[in-house]
Write a protein that holds these residues in place. Structure first.
Motif, PDB file in Angstrom:
ATOM      1  N   ILE A 174       0.845  -1.204   0.000  1.00 27.32           N
ATOM      2  CA  ILE A 174       0.000   0.000   0.000  1.00 27.32           C
ATOM      3  C   ILE A 174       0.881   1.255   0.000  1.00 27.32           C
ATOM      4  N   ILE A 177       2.081   1.950  -3.508  1.00 27.56           N
ATOM      5  CA  ILE A 177       1.045   2.587  -4.340  1.00 27.56           C
ATOM      6  C   ILE A 177       0.928   4.072  -3.983  1.00 27.56           C
ATOM      7  N   ALA A 178       0.918   4.369  -2.685  1.00 27.15           N
ATOM      8  CA  ALA A 178       0.743   5.760  -2.245  1.00 27.15           C
ATOM      9  C   ALA A 178       1.930   6.621  -2.674  1.00 27.15           C
ATOM     10  N   GLN A 196       2.767   5.708  -7.035  1.00 24.62           N
ATOM     11  CA  GLN A 196       1.673   5.759  -7.995  1.00 24.62           C
ATOM     12  C   GLN A 196       1.959   4.940  -9.261  1.00 24.62           C
ATOM     13  N   PRO A 197       2.188   3.656  -9.070  1.00 27.79           N
ATOM     14  CA  PRO A 197       2.527   2.811 -10.228  1.00 27.79           C
ATOM     15  C   PRO A 197       1.356   2.714 -11.201  1.00 27.79           C
TER      16      PRO A 197
END
Lengths: 240, 240
Positions: free
Chosen positions: A76, A79-80, A83-84
């Motif tokens: 997580i 991702i944060a 930003q893939p």
């Protein structure tokens, strides 16, 4: 110069990002290895009647749970922070999903260890160990191959695992029927046979989780969701 | 002026983003409602001995599967397009996880329907229906409350569901023991009692999935992972 600096900065970021993805993959595989060992030792404790090993398997489940929570948090954060997109995003999302599968495989190992302890106390079950060994070796192979397919992003190997799962389901059904017949022959067998039944069921579930991992590998590589589709459709996706 | 335009543009994007999140939430709740109905009708088919209803439940599982795939795709698109952070990201990731739980609840409904058909063919089981009704109503309540806790982002309600799950586990253990005793009394009961046993197991799993959803609600609201922690720790997170 600013443009140049931007590039360097960009490279630097993307370099770190790749490192993070590699780290995520390797930690996932480490959790996979841990879970494989848990299943192997749970079966060993059952077949050898070794309650100490069974106790260890139950205790080690906490480590598996911890790994699940840590990996989830890491995914997580990636991702944060990063930003893939596209394939990278599919990888991170798939890891989040597959981590849940691994944790459940860990739970099945714990259940098997619990049944092993019960069987050791009650006296070993008269039937079903041959079937357990057979199905165990089959689903252990599937789990290993699924982790391997993930490590190498090999969608063709993933497809083979999906096919193998159908066979495990059939083997499980046959073993469960045989056990049921044996229970009917003598009521003294019932309690112990029920324990064997739960072990078979747990193993069948391990096969399902290996299959889920395989489906995620195909999603990562091909970008298509092959869950709930026919084998022909999955073949088309992998072949195309 | 450009600054002003940026703001308008920013508002517009954020407005659309909020719409997308609202849409994702409402579609998740729609899937939840569908799955609740599936469990309800599977139990109804079993208790009423209505194989037509059981057949419908089995057929409708395809719709549940389709919803899972659509919602997953939508959630991943939102991450790719909107790059949500913090609470929004936790919401989207949680939806991805909870969708998997709902799909599995759907699978349990399908299994119950399958057992209902088997029991209708074999003649109803002599025992266990009282226990099935009791545990079913308990886990149906938990599932409903979990979806409700998600809709209202109510972490205190989520905590109550986690507590209820312990009770369901105890009820399941007691019912399984009673059934085992009954099987031992007369071998003619074995096959039918096994079907009842699988239904009880499926219901116990539904309780687990409701509990997973509740844990995700707490994660969404509080940003802390309460899986695999003690009830005291979960209480601290929710209360704090």
């Amino acid at each position: 110069m600013p443009r140049k600096q931007d590039d360097v900065y960009g490279d630097h970021i993307s370099h770190r990002f790749n490192d993070e993805l590699t780290e995520l993959k390797s930690r996932f595989l480490e959790m996979g290895g841990m879970v494989e060992t848990q299943i192997e030792r749970a079966i060993q404790s059952l077949v050898d009647g070794d309650s100490q090993v069974a106790d260890e398997v139950r205790a080690n489940d906490r480590t598996v749970d911890r790994m699940e929570m840590d990996l989830d948090e890491e995914a997580i954060l990636i991702i944060a922070r990063r930003q893939p997109a596209a394939r990278d995003l599919r990888l991170v999302i798939s890891v989040i999903k597959m981590v849940a599968d691994l944790e459940r495989v860990g739970d099945e190992a714990k259940k098997i260890a619990k049944m092993a302890i019960k069987l050791i106390e009650e006296g070993q079950a008269p039937r079903g160990y041959v079937e357990i060994r057979h199905i165990a070796s089959h689903v252990q192979g599937m789990l290993h191959d699924a982790l391997d397919a993930f490590a190498r992003l090999d969608s063709e190997q993933a497809l083979r695992i999906m096919k193998a799962d159908k066979q495990v389901d059939e083997e499980y059904q046959a073993a469960a029927r045989a056990l049921l017949t044996f229970m009917m022959e003598d009521t003294r067998n019932i309690s112990r046979c029920m324990s064997v039944m739960w072990v078979l069921r747990a193993l069948e579930r391990v096969g399902d989780h290996a299959c889920n991992i395989a489906e995620n590998v195909i999603f990562m590589v091909k970008g298509e969701d092959v869950r709930h589709t026919s084998m022909e459709e999955a073949e088309r996706v992998v072949g195309g």
